[in-house]
Design a protein around this motif. Structure first.
Motif, PDB file in Angstrom:
ATOM      1  N   GLY A  84      57.108 -12.546  -0.819  1.00 26.68           N
ATOM      2  CA  GLY A  84      55.958 -11.998  -1.567  1.00 26.68           C
ATOM      3  C   GLY A  84      54.673 -12.092  -0.767  1.00 26.68           C
ATOM      4  N   VAL A  85      54.464 -13.232  -0.126  1.00 29.78           N
ATOM      5  CA  VAL A  85      53.265 -13.403   0.707  1.00 29.78           C
ATOM      6  C   VAL A  85      53.342 -12.460   1.909  1.00 29.78           C
ATOM      7  N   CYS A  86      54.541 -12.342   2.479  1.00 27.27           N
ATOM      8  CA  CYS A  86      54.745 -11.486   3.660  1.00 27.27           C
ATOM      9  C   CYS A  86      54.464 -10.009   3.317  1.00 27.27           C
ATOM     10  N   GLY A 132      55.643   4.537   2.138  1.00 33.17           N
ATOM     11  CA  GLY A 132      54.717   4.796   1.032  1.00 33.17           C
ATOM     12  C   GLY A 132      54.329   3.496   0.360  1.00 33.17           C
ATOM     13  N   ARG A 133      54.647   3.378  -0.951  1.00 34.93           N
ATOM     14  CA  ARG A 133      54.309   2.147  -1.691  1.00 34.93           C
ATOM     15  C   ARG A 133      55.407   1.087  -1.593  1.00 34.93           C
ATOM     16  N   LYS A 134      56.493   1.411  -0.877  1.00 35.76           N
ATOM     17  CA  LYS A 134      57.635   0.483  -0.829  1.00 35.76           C
ATOM     18  C   LYS A 134      57.609  -0.369   0.441  1.00 35.76           C
ATOM     19  N   SER A 173      64.702  -7.785   0.238  1.00 33.20           N
ATOM     20  CA  SER A 173      63.897  -7.522  -0.956  1.00 33.20           C
ATOM     21  C   SER A 173      63.099  -6.244  -0.815  1.00 33.20           C
ATOM     22  N   LEU A 174      62.767  -5.712  -1.981  1.00 32.55           N
ATOM     23  CA  LEU A 174      61.901  -4.529  -2.036  1.00 32.55           C
ATOM     24  C   LEU A 174      60.692  -4.883  -2.885  1.00 32.55           C
ATOM     25  N   PHE A 175      59.525  -4.715  -2.312  1.00 31.41           N
ATOM     26  CA  PHE A 175      58.282  -4.916  -3.059  1.00 31.41           C
ATOM     27  C   PHE A 175      57.607  -3.557  -3.221  1.00 31.41           C
ATOM     28  N   ILE A 176      56.956  -3.383  -4.348  1.00 28.92           N
ATOM     29  CA  ILE A 176      56.238  -2.118  -4.599  1.00 28.92           C
ATOM     30  C   ILE A 176      54.758  -2.423  -4.725  1.00 28.92           C
ATOM     31  N   LYS A 177      53.993  -1.671  -3.960  1.00 34.55           N
ATOM     32  CA  LYS A 177      52.534  -1.790  -4.065  1.00 34.55           C
ATOM     33  C   LYS A 177      52.140  -1.135  -5.383  1.00 34.55           C
ATOM     34  N   LEU A 178      51.410  -1.856  -6.216  1.00 34.99           N
ATOM     35  CA  LEU A 178      51.109  -1.315  -7.546  1.00 34.99           C
ATOM     36  C   LEU A 178      50.225  -0.075  -7.444  1.00 34.99           C
ATOM     37  N   ASP A 179      50.566   0.885  -8.299  1.00 31.53           N
ATOM     38  CA  ASP A 179      49.795   2.126  -8.372  1.00 31.53           C
ATOM     39  C   ASP A 179      48.629   1.888  -9.339  1.00 31.53           C
ATOM     40  N   LYS A 219      43.444 -14.230   3.283  1.00 36.01           N
ATOM     41  CA  LYS A 219      44.355 -13.126   3.598  1.00 36.01           C
ATOM     42  C   LYS A 219      44.839 -12.432   2.323  1.00 36.01           C
ATOM     43  N   LEU A 220      44.867 -13.174   1.199  1.00 43.32           N
ATOM     44  CA  LEU A 220      45.405 -12.593  -0.029  1.00 43.32           C
ATOM     45  C   LEU A 220      44.310 -12.244  -1.029  1.00 43.32           C
ATOM     46  N   VAL A 221      43.485 -13.207  -1.343  1.00 47.40           N
ATOM     47  CA  VAL A 221      42.418 -12.965  -2.310  1.00 47.40           C
ATOM     48  C   VAL A 221      41.153 -13.638  -1.822  1.00 47.40           C
ATOM     49  N   GLY A 235      48.699  -5.694  -0.134  1.00 51.29           N
ATOM     50  CA  GLY A 235      47.760  -5.855  -1.252  1.00 51.29           C
ATOM     51  C   GLY A 235      48.496  -6.335  -2.490  1.00 51.29           C
ATOM     52  N   ILE A 236      48.203  -5.708  -3.630  1.00 50.27           N
ATOM     53  CA  ILE A 236      48.831  -6.195  -4.869  1.00 50.27           C
ATOM     54  C   ILE A 236      50.224  -5.576  -5.011  1.00 50.27           C
ATOM     55  N   VAL A 237      51.215  -6.426  -4.851  1.00 47.80           N
ATOM     56  CA  VAL A 237      52.608  -5.968  -4.851  1.00 47.80           C
ATOM     57  C   VAL A 237      53.414  -6.743  -5.892  1.00 47.80           C
ATOM     58  N   MET A 238      54.532  -6.138  -6.298  1.00 47.24           N
ATOM     59  CA  MET A 238      55.449  -6.874  -7.185  1.00 47.24           C
ATOM     60  C   MET A 238      56.868  -6.731  -6.662  1.00 47.24           C
ATOM     61  N   THR A 239      57.670  -7.729  -6.939  1.00 43.17           N
ATOM     62  CA  THR A 239      59.069  -7.686  -6.541  1.00 43.17           C
ATOM     63  C   THR A 239      59.792  -6.656  -7.411  1.00 43.17           C
ATOM     64  N   ALA A 240      60.412  -5.664  -6.789  1.00 44.30           N
ATOM     65  CA  ALA A 240      61.230  -4.719  -7.561  1.00 44.30           C
ATOM     66  C   ALA A 240      62.699  -5.104  -7.429  1.00 44.30           C
ATOM     67  N   ASN A 241      63.073  -5.639  -6.267  1.00 44.45           N
ATOM     68  CA  ASN A 241      64.468  -6.007  -6.054  1.00 44.45           C
ATOM     69  C   ASN A 241      64.538  -7.195  -5.099  1.00 44.45           C
ATOM     70  N   LEU A 242      65.425  -8.120  -5.455  1.00 48.44           N
ATOM     71  CA  LEU A 242      65.633  -9.291  -4.595  1.00 48.44           C
ATOM     72  C   LEU A 242      67.124  -9.596  -4.592  1.00 48.44           C
ATOM     73  N   SER A 288      49.806   1.884 -15.718  1.00 51.39           N
ATOM     74  CA  SER A 288      49.662   0.624 -16.433  1.00 51.39           C
ATOM     75  C   SER A 288      50.945  -0.185 -16.224  1.00 51.39           C
ATOM     76  N   LEU A 289      50.820  -1.516 -16.192  1.00 48.78           N
ATOM     77  CA  LEU A 289      51.999  -2.368 -15.977  1.00 48.78           C
ATOM     78  C   LEU A 289      52.827  -2.521 -17.243  1.00 48.78           C
ATOM     79  N   THR A 290      52.213  -2.259 -18.408  1.00 53.20           N
ATOM     80  CA  THR A 290      52.965  -2.493 -19.655  1.00 53.20           C
ATOM     81  C   THR A 290      53.319  -1.180 -20.349  1.00 53.20           C
ATOM     82  N   GLN A 341      38.757 -18.100  -5.017  1.00 57.52           N
ATOM     83  CA  GLN A 341      39.594 -19.277  -5.061  1.00 57.52           C
ATOM     84  C   GLN A 341      40.706 -19.067  -6.095  1.00 57.52           C
ATOM     85  N   LEU A 342      41.931 -19.417  -5.727  1.00 56.16           N
ATOM     86  CA  LEU A 342      43.034 -19.313  -6.691  1.00 56.16           C
ATOM     87  C   LEU A 342      43.074 -20.581  -7.525  1.00 56.16           C
ATOM     88  N   SER A 343      43.206 -20.421  -8.825  1.00 53.36           N
ATOM     89  CA  SER A 343      43.321 -21.607  -9.672  1.00 53.36           C
ATOM     90  C   SER A 343      44.662 -22.277  -9.377  1.00 53.36           C
TER      91      SER A 343
HETATM   92  C1  LIG Z   1      46.656 -10.919  -6.367  1.00 56.81           C
HETATM   93  C2  LIG Z   1      46.980 -12.341  -6.373  1.00 56.81           C
HETATM   94  C3  LIG Z   1      47.770 -12.667  -5.157  1.00 56.81           C
HETATM   95  C4  LIG Z   1      48.100 -14.132  -5.060  1.00 56.81           C
HETATM   96  C5  LIG Z   1      49.556 -14.270  -5.129  1.00 56.81           C
HETATM   97  C6  LIG Z   1      50.119 -14.913  -3.920  1.00 56.81           C
HETATM   98  C7  LIG Z   1      51.447 -14.327  -3.641  1.00 56.81           C
HETATM   99  C8  LIG Z   1      52.518 -15.103  -4.319  1.00 56.81           C
HETATM  100  C9  LIG Z   1      53.812 -14.378  -4.150  1.00 56.81           C
HETATM  101  C10 LIG Z   1      54.642 -14.575  -5.361  1.00 56.81           C
HETATM  102  C11 LIG Z   1      55.600 -13.435  -5.442  1.00 56.81           C
HETATM  103  C12 LIG Z   1      56.117 -13.334  -6.839  1.00 56.81           C
HETATM  104  C13 LIG Z   1      56.322 -11.891  -7.163  1.00 56.81           C
HETATM  105  C14 LIG Z   1      56.848 -11.744  -8.543  1.00 56.81           C
HETATM  106  O1  LIG Z   1      57.361 -12.648  -9.110  1.00 56.81           O
HETATM  107  S1  LIG Z   1      56.676 -10.250  -9.272  1.00 56.81           S
HETATM  108  C15 LIG Z   1      57.470 -10.499 -10.854  1.00 56.81           C
HETATM  109  C16 LIG Z   1      58.821  -9.897 -10.926  1.00 56.81           C
HETATM  110  N1  LIG Z   1      58.728  -8.473 -10.821  1.00 56.81           N
HETATM  111  C17 LIG Z   1      58.396  -7.722 -11.865  1.00 56.81           C
HETATM  112  O2  LIG Z   1      58.150  -8.187 -12.956  1.00 56.81           O
HETATM  113  C18 LIG Z   1      58.332  -6.245 -11.587  1.00 56.81           C
HETATM  114  C19 LIG Z   1      58.743  -5.434 -12.796  1.00 56.81           C
HETATM  115  N2  LIG Z   1      58.827  -4.026 -12.387  1.00 56.81           N
HETATM  116  C20 LIG Z   1      57.751  -3.229 -12.442  1.00 56.81           C
HETATM  117  O3  LIG Z   1      56.700  -3.605 -12.948  1.00 56.81           O
HETATM  118  C21 LIG Z   1      57.898  -1.865 -11.848  1.00 56.81           C
HETATM  119  O4  LIG Z   1      59.235  -1.483 -11.808  1.00 56.81           O
HETATM  120  C22 LIG Z   1      57.305  -1.798 -10.405  1.00 56.81           C
HETATM  121  C23 LIG Z   1      55.792  -2.125 -10.457  1.00 56.81           C
HETATM  122  C24 LIG Z   1      58.017  -2.746  -9.441  1.00 56.81           C
HETATM  123  C25 LIG Z   1      57.473  -0.377  -9.857  1.00 56.81           C
HETATM  124  O5  LIG Z   1      56.955   0.504 -10.799  1.00 56.81           O
HETATM  125  P1  LIG Z   1      56.076   1.761 -10.369  1.00 56.81           P
HETATM  126  O6  LIG Z   1      55.929   2.580 -11.589  1.00 56.81           O
HETATM  127  O7  LIG Z   1      54.830   1.318  -9.669  1.00 56.81           O
HETATM  128  O8  LIG Z   1      56.968   2.453  -9.268  1.00 56.81           O
HETATM  129  P2  LIG Z   1      58.082   3.563  -9.498  1.00 56.81           P
HETATM  130  O9  LIG Z   1      59.020   3.214 -10.580  1.00 56.81           O
HETATM  131  O10 LIG Z   1      57.390   4.903  -9.546  1.00 56.81           O
HETATM  132  O11 LIG Z   1      58.856   3.440  -8.123  1.00 56.81           O
HETATM  133  C26 LIG Z   1      58.223   3.656  -6.889  1.00 56.81           C
HETATM  134  C27 LIG Z   1      59.304   3.804  -5.872  1.00 56.81           C
HETATM  135  O12 LIG Z   1      60.026   2.562  -5.764  1.00 56.81           O
HETATM  136  C28 LIG Z   1      61.418   2.775  -6.089  1.00 56.81           C
HETATM  137  N3  LIG Z   1      61.904   1.629  -6.846  1.00 56.81           N
HETATM  138  C29 LIG Z   1      61.277   1.008  -7.877  1.00 56.81           C
HETATM  139  N4  LIG Z   1      62.007  -0.025  -8.297  1.00 56.81           N
HETATM  140  C30 LIG Z   1      63.112  -0.053  -7.531  1.00 56.81           C
HETATM  141  C31 LIG Z   1      64.234  -0.890  -7.472  1.00 56.81           C
HETATM  142  N5  LIG Z   1      64.393  -1.932  -8.294  1.00 56.81           N
HETATM  143  N6  LIG Z   1      65.183  -0.651  -6.531  1.00 56.81           N
HETATM  144  C32 LIG Z   1      65.049   0.375  -5.661  1.00 56.81           C
HETATM  145  N7  LIG Z   1      63.992   1.216  -5.667  1.00 56.81           N
HETATM  146  C33 LIG Z   1      63.046   1.003  -6.585  1.00 56.81           C
HETATM  147  C34 LIG Z   1      61.440   4.046  -6.927  1.00 56.81           C
HETATM  148  O13 LIG Z   1      62.715   4.691  -6.848  1.00 56.81           O
HETATM  149  C35 LIG Z   1      60.354   4.845  -6.246  1.00 56.81           C
HETATM  150  O14 LIG Z   1      60.878   5.345  -5.027  1.00 56.81           O
HETATM  151  P3  LIG Z   1      60.487   6.820  -4.533  1.00 56.81           P
HETATM  152  O15 LIG Z   1      61.034   7.730  -5.598  1.00 56.81           O
HETATM  153  O16 LIG Z   1      58.990   6.845  -4.449  1.00 56.81           O
HETATM  154  O17 LIG Z   1      61.163   6.961  -3.201  1.00 56.81           O
END
Ligand SMILES: CCCCCCCCCCCCCC(=O)SCCNC(=O)CCNC(=O)[C@H](O)C(C)(C)COP(=O)(O)OP(=O)(O)OC[C@H]1O[C@@H](n2cnc3c(N)ncnc32)[C@H](O)[C@@H]1OP(=O)(O)O
Length: 225
Positions: A149-151, A189-191, A213-219, A83-85, A157-164, A223-225, A88-90
């Motif tokens: 995060g899983v939910c 949209g991406r939120k 929480s608010l998760f953002i789908k990565l654009d 469902k996620l990837v 798809g590929i999402v990051m926590t923006a607010n918790l 770039s992330l950095t 195999q996840l290490s």
């Molecule tokens: C792939 C592998 C999967 C396997 C894993 C298994 C799952 C495990 C799960 C583990 C889970 C662990 C997970 C972890 O640990 S994730 C690790 C902790 N999180 C981070 O490090 C994230 C750091 N932040 C960023 O990188 C960027 O800010 C992100 C990527 C989040 C958004 O930067 P981006 O440049 O892409 O977006 P944007 O700035 O254009 O904003 C877009 C829209 O969002 C709105 N917005 C943004 N931030 C906020 C905010 N704080 N409150 C309210 N709103 C906010 C913003 O106003 C805009 O709205 P609108 O103007 O469009 O209306």
């Protein structure tokens, strides 16, 4: 044959250099040995019962496995999750899975696609202690983040926590079992907006924590950095 082996080795070396550039952790000797070893590592699905699981965790696990029989719920394995990837996840990728059985995070997640819900059954071990006898808030936050995060990641798809945002309402006794119930409320949209609660296992009578929480789908263009 020789030529293709040499070419493959060269490609591996180039990929390794790129990986080390992008992820400095790849230079760590232990991680490097694990990541670049040609030895076949047989992954272990850590989202299955082990002897450290309490009676309550086993009971809840069995109840959810029953719910999986009609296909409405699905257990999410720890290392390979279609469902996620696809790959195999290490085991090393999620720090919650880095503890010996029973000492840290013991958990299993179940997903319901129709209801866009993820439930995590979680038993926090002695290494997660904060105030003596109780779970550290950071460990609770970690498991809430992982569950929402899983939910979010399954539909998003590929999402990051923006607010918790978490309200810790009652302390969670160490080694007890809790049920983390998370729900995708809305996508704009991406939120992705999600909510979650943490309750005592089996009876669910005690509300330990609530979170939104608010998760953002990565654009892919950004770039992330
Ligand atoms: C792939 C592998 C999967 C396997 C894993 C298994 C799952 C495990 C799960 C583990 C889970 C662990 C997970 C972890 O640990 S994730 C690790 C902790 N999180 C981070 O490090 C994230 C750091 N932040 C960023 O990188 C960027 O800010 C992100 C990527 C989040 C958004 O930067 P981006 O440049 O892409 O977006 P944007 O700035 O254009 O904003 C877009 C829209 O969002 C709105 N917005 C943004 N931030 C906020 C905010 N704080 N409150 C309210 N709103 C906010 C913003 O106003 C805009 O709205 P609108 O103007 O469009 O209306």
């Amino acid at each position: 044959m020789m030529r293709s082996c040499t070419a493959a080795l060269r490609t591996l070396r180039v990929l390794r250099c790129r990986l080390e550039g992008a992820f400095p952790a790849a230079r760590h000797p232990v991680l490097a040995r694990r990541w670049f070893s040609t030895e076949k590592v047989i992954p272990k699905d850590q989202a299955l019962p082990n002897p450290s699981w309490s009676k309550d965790l086993r009971l809840l696990f069995d109840q959810f496995m029953k719910k999986c029989e009609d296909g409405s719920w699905e257990r999410l394995p720890s290392y390979k999750n279609s469902k996620l990837v696809k790959e195999q996840l290490s085991q090393a990728q999620l720090f919650t899975r880095g503890y010996e059985d029973g000492l840290g995070f013991e958990y299993v997640m179940f997903y319901n696609d129709d209801e866009k819900r993820t439930v995590c059954l979680f038993q926090g071990g002695p290494y997660l202690q904060g105030v003596p006898g109780f779970l550290h808030g950071g460990a609770i936050a970690t498991m809430i983040d992982a569950t929402v995060g899983v939910c979010a990641a399954i539909p998003g798809g590929i999402v990051m926590t923006a607010n918790l945002n978490i309200n810790f309402k009652r302390p969670i006794p160490l080694c007890s079992v809790v049920v983390i119930n998370s729900q995708l409320d809305k996508i704009e949209g991406r939120k992705l907006f999600l909510s979650c609660d943490v309750r005592s296992g089996v009876d669910e009578k005690i509300l330990y924590s609530e979170a939104t929480s608010l998760f953002i789908k990565l654009d892919p263009e950004k770039s992330l950095t």
